[in-house]
Design an enzyme around this catalytic site. Structure first.
Site, PDB file in Angstrom:
ATOM      1  CG  HIS A  87      -2.112  -0.852   1.134  1.00 58.20           C
ATOM      2  ND1 HIS A  87      -3.245  -0.524   0.434  1.00 58.20           N
ATOM      3  CD2 HIS A  87      -2.345  -2.083   1.644  1.00 58.20           C
ATOM      4  CE1 HIS A  87      -4.132  -1.499   0.535  1.00 58.20           C
ATOM      5  NE2 HIS A  87      -3.611  -2.454   1.263  1.00 58.20           N
ATOM      6  CE  LYS A 113      -6.974  12.880   0.388  1.00 57.03           C
ATOM      7  NZ  LYS A 113      -7.089  11.672  -0.387  1.00 57.03           N
ATOM      8  NE  ARG A 114      -2.572   7.157   6.023  1.00 56.63           N
ATOM      9  CZ  ARG A 114      -1.262   7.291   5.907  1.00 56.63           C
ATOM     10  NH1 ARG A 114      -0.595   8.042   6.775  1.00 56.63           N
ATOM     11  NH2 ARG A 114      -0.600   6.676   4.940  1.00 56.63           N
ATOM     12  CE  LYS A 145      -2.961   9.847   3.122  1.00 56.05           C
ATOM     13  NZ  LYS A 145      -3.460   9.163   1.914  1.00 56.05           N
ATOM     14  CB  THR A 197     -10.786   3.978  -1.560  1.00 54.01           C
ATOM     15  OG1 THR A 197     -10.571   4.322  -0.184  1.00 54.01           O
ATOM     16  CG2 THR A 197      -9.991   2.734  -1.913  1.00 54.01           C
ATOM     17  CE  LYS A 205     -14.560   5.056   0.134  1.00 55.75           C
ATOM     18  NZ  LYS A 205     -13.796   5.160   1.399  1.00 55.75           N
TER      19      LYS A 205
END
Length: 797
Positions: free
Chosen positions: A348, A527-528, A533, A635, A639
């Site tokens: 991942h 998101k975390r 990110k 993911t 969505k």
């Protein structure tokens, strides 16, 4: 079933299971009674599925994951069983508010981010397809943590989701395994005997996971840790009351918290204990089930497919070899071969620091036999691959990513880009040695949870136009494209989105005290928190936009509400500073009488599945802005696209595939490619050059650095600014100018309401490929070599 019968069963559970009279029942009581009634229906298909698997001696999938972010289960189960009308009518007859009752269910605190939500989607899809499967994890008493904010800072409190009875699980006191740690290893009659110094009991709790229309249900089996001898009566009688209970307390520590802070040696030890605890218990359970049904161990790979979700269960390789070689007396090479043919590994991450490594000292102290087996496995691999330089043991460390690869039958990436980068970077030498081993399985999400249940307005419109077949065959949603030039359809699509935004606005006012305009663009990044990110890129651009609006408040600005959500790991100081900065910027911007009608920032605390289900259907813009080459898949991006949000993003992870499918005209692309990122890092002072070249960026960073958003502590964000103007490994500064350009394209596009709605509808229509049903079918064909129960039944006929 008629709703009157459903109502009677609810009353029966209220009376006889909960011991309550209807007149005295609380919302909690009604929810529990409703949950038990629904669970009864699931249990029927669950038992039938287990019986079919057992009697047919079918091959099963065993999915090992540290996280299962399953969220609330009641409404999900009602939707999958198609009992929503009966449940609502029954509760109405009873004079109970159905929506209010369902809303009292706490989220199961069993995960944090995409890894855990993917595992939950996969279990639901396995059940929908009818593939025999069991998910294995830990029954965390307190989950990760409950996030709150204190003056904008993240604070961590224990989650208390198990303070109420968990209606969905079945405790299995008869399924328990003794798990050992430490001790010594001796050789006896040519076999190694490990005698642990510490032992705990792994006790099973089962939750049925029902698929669409309830035709098949699989199992989520979670392990709870308890002491082998929980109470020391001698110590108690001697007056040492705390010491008497100590064994039970220490054992329970293993299953108390998800991802304990591992910045200390004690934290590292606890985390390795957790990983071995659930992996060892799961493998013993798998072997016990296999040996009840088969008497030839050589059949193991034909009947057992084990999927390791990241490196957390990587100890499965040496543990399975130990169980076969040490305990069952199978020759070592044959044990390795059997284990490797059963085991598969999902990678991942391309971040080297996220590919777990454990010191040989810790491994040897906690799992001495496993350290020896890892060394022997490494020697075995070296003999088969002379000249190799890559090892699982290096410089006093056990490298769990390499160990997972060596012991896997298949290694899969989770997006096309990620899989290719995996071959070129973290596993380049192993890929050269085993070119057939790495395969791609792009992630997906379950449409039952992420459209049908969470976005009923869009679901109703979709079913009205193309029928219900899209629910378990999501690619049928592509038929909506035939309607995107129909004004009536687009009006209905826009109305559904507007109603979702109005719901979110009402919730924000009630829960956060923030008034937001549903007509504004809802721009969401959830998101975390992690530097790759790049939530800090988003908030720096927000500051720059605020400054531009203040300079020219009468310009034609596109109103935006910037919404952030996500947790930072307790020990991740920089990520927590980004959260603090976002909240500080929001505090200033939301109070600005000149600009707040154009730009607001909100950060709801304690992001979880339920909050995601609230935010995603209301999103106009999806922020997928990670540094290219760092996000494995994502993911959330799927969505959002499926629910009609346009994406602003880099060519990273599954963004690449989303853009290919929804069309470049319906995706706002910015930023460097993965190859350009590597080249840019080689440029001396690349961040300083980027800041010098962009006055907007320089001005925004100066406002942050000088304390505009933290006047009570002007130097609060010096570290954040120093990072993005200095080393800037994740290239926030270098990508800023192009991000600004893309955001202004977003502004212009949003002002053309009709064109935006059409593009949003095309995102929905063209995202059908991103179903976890499709992903699971790929695993079945390319990795597990397994058929669904339906295929098995057809073959039997």
């Amino acid at each position: 079933m008629p709703h009157t019968e459903f109502r009677s069963e609810i009353l029966r559970h209220l009376t006889y299971t909960l011991g309550k009279e209807a007149e005295m029942a609380t919302r909690y009581d009604w929810r529990m009674a409703l949950s038990y009634t629904v669970r009864d229906r699931i249990t029927e298909s669950w038992h039938e599925a287990m019986r079919t698997s057992r009697e047919g001696k079918m091959k099963r999938v065993y999915y090992l994951s540290m996280e299962f972010l399953i969220g609330r289960l009641l409404e999900d189960a009602i939707v999958n069983l198609r009992l929503d009308k009966q449940a609502e009518a029954a509760m109405q007859d009873l004079g109970v508010d159905y929506d209010a009752v369902v809303a009292t269910e706490p989220d199961a605190a069993l995960g944090n981010g995409g890894l855990g939500r993917l595992a939950a989607c996969f279990l639901e899809s396995l059940s929908t397809i009818g593939t025999p499967a069991i998910g294995y994890g830990i029954r965390y008493e307190h989950g990760l943590f409950r996030q709150t904010f204190e003056n904008g800072r993240q604070m961590e409190e224990p989650e208390d989701w198990l303070s109420q009875r968990h209606a969905w699980e079945f405790e299995r006191p008869d399924v328990a395994f003794e798990i050992g740690f430490g001790g010594d290893v001796r050789e006896e009659n040519g076999r190694c005997i490990w005698t642990p110094a510490e032992r705990v009991i792994a006790s099973a709790h089962d939750t049925p996971v029902v698929g669409w229309q309830g035709s098949w249900s699989n199992t989520l089996r979670l392990w709870e840790a308890r002491a082998a001898h929980a109470f020391d009566l001698a110590a108690f009688n001697a007056g040492r009351y705390v010491a008497a209970a100590e064994p039970g307390t220490l054992a329970r520590t293993i299953s108390r918290v998800l991802y304990p802070d591992d910045t200390t040696e004690q934290g590292k030890e606890l985390r390795l204990k957790q990983e071995y605890f659930f992996t060892a218990a799961s493998l013993r359970d798998i072997l016990a089930r296999f040996e009840r049904e088969h008497d030839d161990i050589a059949l193991l790979p034909e009947k057992v497919a084990i999927q390791l979700n990241d490196t957390h269960p990587a100890i499965a390789g040496p543990e399975l070899v130990r169980l076969l070689h040490d305990e069952r007396g199978i020759e070592f090479n044959a044990s390795v071969d059997l284990a490797r043919r059963c085991l598969n590994y999902t990678n991942h991450t391309l971040l080297p620091e996220a590919l777990e490594r454990w010191s040989e000292g810790l491994m040897g102290r906690l799992l001495p036999r496993h350290l020896a087996l890892i060394a022997r496995i490494d020697e075995w691999h070296a003999r088969l691959n002379p000249g190799r330089t890559i090892t699982a043991l290096e410089h006093g460390q056990v490298k769990m990513g390499e160990l997972s690869f060596i012991m896997a039958n298949r290694v899969n990436g989770v997006s096309a880009l990620h899989t290719e980068l995996m071959k070129k970077t973290v596993f380049s030498e192993l890929h050269a040695l085993h070119p057939e081993r790495i395969v791609n399985q792009t992630n997906g999400v379950t449409p039952r949870r992420w459209v049908l249940s969470s976005n009923p307005r869009l679901s109703a419109l979709t079913t009205d136009r193309i029928g219900e077949g899209w629910v378990d065959d999501l690619e049928q949603i592509g038929r909506l494209e035939d309607h995107v030039d129909d004004p009536a359809f687009l009006d209905a699509y826009a109305a559904a989105k507007r109603a979702n935004k109005e719901d979110l606005a009402a919730w924000a006012k009630e829960s956060l005290g923030e008034k937001i305009d549903p007509a504004a663009m809802f721009d969401i990044q959830i998101k975390r928190l992690h530097e790759y990110k790049r939530q800090h890129l988003n908030i720096i651009e927000t500051v720059a936009l605020w400054q531009e609006i203040r300079d020219n408040p009468n310009a034609d600005w596109t109103p935006r509400v910037k919404i952030f959500a996500g947790k930072a790991a307790p020990g991740y100081v920089f990520a927590k500073e980004i959260i603090h900065l976002i909240n500080d910027v929001g505090r200033v911007l939301n109070a600005d009488a000149v600009t707040s009608k154009f730009l607001k920032v909100i950060y709801p605390p304690n992001y979880n599945v339920t909050l995601a289900e609230r935010l995603i259907p209301a999103a106009d813009l999806s922020e997928q802005i990670s540094t290219a080459g760092k996000e494995a898949s994502g993911t959330g991006n799927m969505k959002f696209a499926l629910n009609g949000a346009l994406t602003i993003g880099t060519l990273d992870g599954a963004n690449v595939e989303i853009r290919e499918r929804v069309g470049a005209d319906n995706f706002f692309l910015f930023g460097m490619t993965a190859e350009e990122v590597v080249e840019r890092r080689r440029v001396e002072n690349h961040a300083a050059r980027a800041v010098a070249d962009d006055p907007r960026l320089a001005r925004a960073l100066e406002a942050i650095r000088s304390g505009v958003f933290s006047p009570e502590e002007p130097d609060r964000y010096h570290g954040v600014v120093a990072n993005v103007t200095g080393p800037d490994y994740f290239l926030v500064s270098s990508d800023f100018s192009d991000y600004w350009r893309a955001q202004r394209e977003v502004d212009a596009a949003y002002r053309d309401t009709a064109a935006w709605t059409r593009a949003a509808a095309l995102n929905t229509a063209r995202s059908g490929w991103f179903s976890s049903d499709r992903t699971i079918r790929g695993y079945m064909a390319d990795i597990w070599d397994i058929r669904s129960s339906r295929a098995f039944a057809t073959a039997a006929e």
